[in-house]
Design an enzyme around this catalytic site. Sequence first.
Site, short mmCIF file in Angstrom:
data_model
loop_
_atom_site.label_atom_id
_atom_site.label_comp_id
_atom_site.label_asym_id
_atom_site.label_seq_id
_atom_site.Cartn_x
_atom_site.Cartn_y
_atom_site.Cartn_z
N LYS A 50 18.63 -11.24 -39.51
CA LYS A 50 18.15 -12.68 -40.06
C LYS A 50 16.96 -13.13 -39.52
O LYS A 50 16.77 -12.63 -38.33
CB LYS A 50 19.32 -13.61 -40.32
N ARG A 149 31.45 -24.92 -40.00
CA ARG A 149 29.88 -24.67 -40.66
C ARG A 149 29.97 -24.13 -41.86
O ARG A 149 29.46 -24.77 -42.86
CB ARG A 149 29.29 -23.77 -39.55
N TYR A 271 -4.59 -32.68 -21.20
CA TYR A 271 -4.43 -33.67 -22.09
C TYR A 271 -3.58 -34.85 -21.33
O TYR A 271 -2.66 -34.56 -20.44
CB TYR A 271 -3.31 -33.57 -23.15
N MET A 317 -2.08 -26.81 -28.04
CA MET A 317 -1.63 -26.30 -29.31
C MET A 317 -2.10 -24.70 -29.12
O MET A 317 -1.28 -23.96 -29.64
CB MET A 317 -2.37 -26.75 -30.49
C1 LIG Z 1 23.44 -15.10 -36.58
C2 LIG Z 1 24.70 -14.78 -36.71
C3 LIG Z 1 25.28 -13.50 -36.22
C4 LIG Z 1 24.59 -12.95 -35.17
O1 LIG Z 1 24.89 -13.74 -34.04
P1 LIG Z 1 24.26 -13.17 -32.47
O2 LIG Z 1 24.68 -14.50 -31.52
O3 LIG Z 1 22.92 -13.30 -32.51
O4 LIG Z 1 24.89 -11.89 -32.29
C5 LIG Z 1 26.63 -13.31 -36.41
N1 LIG Z 1 27.37 -13.83 -37.58
C6 LIG Z 1 26.79 -14.87 -38.01
C7 LIG Z 1 27.76 -15.48 -39.23
C8 LIG Z 1 25.66 -15.22 -37.71
O5 LIG Z 1 25.33 -16.62 -38.42
#
Ligand SMILES: *Cc1c(COP(=O)(O)O)cnc(C)c1O
Length: 376
Positions: A50, A149, A271, A317
């Site tokens: 992802k 969640r 800055y 930046m």
């Molecule tokens: C992002 C995610 C993972 C992978 O998590 P890591 O901690 O990066 O290994 C696995 N399962 C779900 C549901 C996630 O959202």
Amino acid sequence: MASGVRIPDTAEISEAAAGAVLTIDLGAIRENYRRLKALLGGAECAGVVKADAYGLGAARVARALAREGCDTFFVAHVAEGIALRCALGAGPSIYVLNGIPPGAETDCAAHGLVPVINSLEQLAAWRRMATARGDRLPAAIQVDSGMSRLGMTPAEVDMLAADPHALDGISVDLVMSHLACADEPDNPANALQRRNFDSLRAKLPPVRASLANSSGDFLGNDYHYDLARPGVALYGVNPTPGRSNPMLPVVSLHAKVIQTRDVAADIGVGYGYSFRTSNPLALATISLGYADGWHRRASGAAFFNGVRLPFAGRVSMDSIILDISALPTGSLNAGDLVEMIGEHQTVDNVAAFSGTIGYEVLTSLGRRFHRRYVGG
Ligand SMILES: *Cc1c(COP(=O)(O)O)cnc(C)c1O
């Protein structure tokens, strides 16, 4: 009017033109996959890619994993799934963790993506899509074992189990959940979530089960089930905080010196003059800033030939000023590269002094780098 000028893709920014070079070691990602597979024993090891494989390039990373035999991938969004399907072609399973936003069912089905169904509402929409297509559609079901969640609540699982038509037209091939505290092996929440997961999945079709992310893979066999879902460990971030990192580093980042200067004592630097010289210093300004994902609030340092070069003043930046007085005069010059992530400073180190976690360091990595893929 067409000017004939092409805007270069971020994938083609040349090293000469770039302000910094990001090196991604696909060979190390493959080795990390092999290490996780060995740890898992009999369970299958998926690849979580992802957010563009945590910023490292989902298409390239997934193809590298596929060469290790990985044929199950997880993305978060339908659009990520579509892009990954185009990169991998038909064959591998691509699960969409956030499920299907209302209206995206057609896209999801057309690209052979498997939604992770998180609610009865998503399930009903997917069932209607199956009816409309006169087809059976695959799905994973996520249950909420205690993170609050995503996933069906225990009450929703009971409703699903009580409805003999709930899964009409749907082939559930995975039941999954996610751990909230997997990076704390002593936290009793882990075992509690595991027990909740077991009692929830007992009410669902007896299909493959999946619970563990990267850190979960290190909690022992009880957490592996049929399929593990590591992400960050593949990319070299330590999945066992507080213990030595069992993974190989994957990413290095080198920023280019724009110019150097010598300044006198009692001079304001950067800055807000948040830094004032107490004695004469040699400074170098490098071509990397918060727009490249280097947190503004992070103090820190770069390295050159193993010598630590602390930041002088605020992160801008597009640039950072380094105190290079520790180096022999004239040894660092415009065009030279200094190490920001690499041998002397890991992603986890950068996360620590930026007040964040390795995940965020990786996913913040900018789009202006020259990207070098090695070990593919
Ligand atoms: C992002 C995610 C993972 C992978 O998590 P890591 O901690 O990066 O290994 C696995 N399962 C779900 C549901 C996630 O959202």
